[in-house]
Scaffold this motif. Structure first.
Motif, short mmCIF file in Angstrom:
data_model
loop_
_atom_site.label_atom_id
_atom_site.label_comp_id
_atom_site.label_asym_id
_atom_site.label_seq_id
_atom_site.Cartn_x
_atom_site.Cartn_y
_atom_site.Cartn_z
N PRO A 8 -8.47 10.22 8.53
CA PRO A 8 -9.24 9.07 8.51
C PRO A 8 -8.76 8.04 7.66
CG PRO A 8 -10.58 10.75 7.45
CD PRO A 8 -9.29 11.32 8.03
N ALA A 9 -8.02 8.51 6.61
CA ALA A 9 -7.42 7.47 5.72
C ALA A 9 -6.09 6.84 6.35
CB ALA A 9 -6.98 8.07 4.43
N ALA A 10 -5.36 7.65 7.11
CA ALA A 10 -4.38 7.04 7.95
C ALA A 10 -4.71 6.24 9.32
CB ALA A 10 -3.41 8.45 8.52
N LEU A 11 -5.81 6.73 9.78
CA LEU A 11 -6.55 5.91 10.71
C LEU A 11 -6.67 4.37 10.15
CD1 LEU A 11 -7.11 5.24 13.77
CD2 LEU A 11 -9.49 6.33 12.93
N LEU A 12 -7.17 4.26 9.11
CA LEU A 12 -7.82 2.96 8.38
C LEU A 12 -6.53 2.08 8.17
CD1 LEU A 12 -10.04 1.08 7.65
CD2 LEU A 12 -10.13 2.13 5.55
N VAL A 13 -5.43 2.79 7.70
CA VAL A 13 -4.23 2.01 7.71
C VAL A 13 -3.65 1.46 8.77
CG1 VAL A 13 -1.87 2.15 6.92
CG2 VAL A 13 -3.48 3.26 5.64
#
Length: 144
Positions: A8-13
């Motif tokens: 999810p963190a990578a998706l938000l980036v």
């Protein structure tokens, strides 16, 4: 390190970078149409465009700024959780996904409609989710 919380963190980036591209693709043509010369005022800032280009165009820039403010705390929390080995704990992963989904909803509200009461409600909920995730990161760090 195999940690489900990183997705999810990578998706938000990626989402943040997509908003940046959307902002540029709408803002630069609007600036040209308004006759704004980027070189005419050294040190000019995005906020100088308020009132010069349409509000709906500026909304994308406002949202991009929001995506590089509070979510920086989210990235730190995710890093702490991943490093403490609790990034695969189901509740942590669900909270991370909830935060990202809420931030995407916030972006869509702000960039397309910008109805502040709805946007603020989503912001409050996402902040609550981040707070819970931060407390869980604190507890995980204290136990490691």
């Amino acid at each position: 390190m195999n940690s489900a919380i990183l997705l999810p963190a990578a998706l938000l980036v990626v989402w943040t970078l997509l908003i940046l591209m959307w902002m540029a693709s709408t803002r630069l043509p609007a600036m040209k149409q308004a006759g704004v010369d980027m070189g005419a005022r050294p040190g000019g800032m995005g906020r100088d465009l308020e009132g010069l280009i349409p509000d709906k165009v500026n909304w994308k820039a406002h949202n991009y700024a929001h995506l590089v403010e509070q979510p920086t705390l989210f990235y730190a929390v995710v890093g702490i959780i991943a490093l403490t080995g609790t990034g695969d704990v189901q509740l942590n992963v669900w909270l991370a996904w909830a935060y990202v989904i809420l931030r995407v909803i916030h972006s869509l509200i702000q960039t397309l409609w910008n109805y502040v009461p709805a946007r603020f409600l989503v912001f409050l909920i996402s902040t609550g989710v981040l707070f819970v995730l931060a407390i869980r990161a604190l507890l995980a760090a204290a136990q490691s």
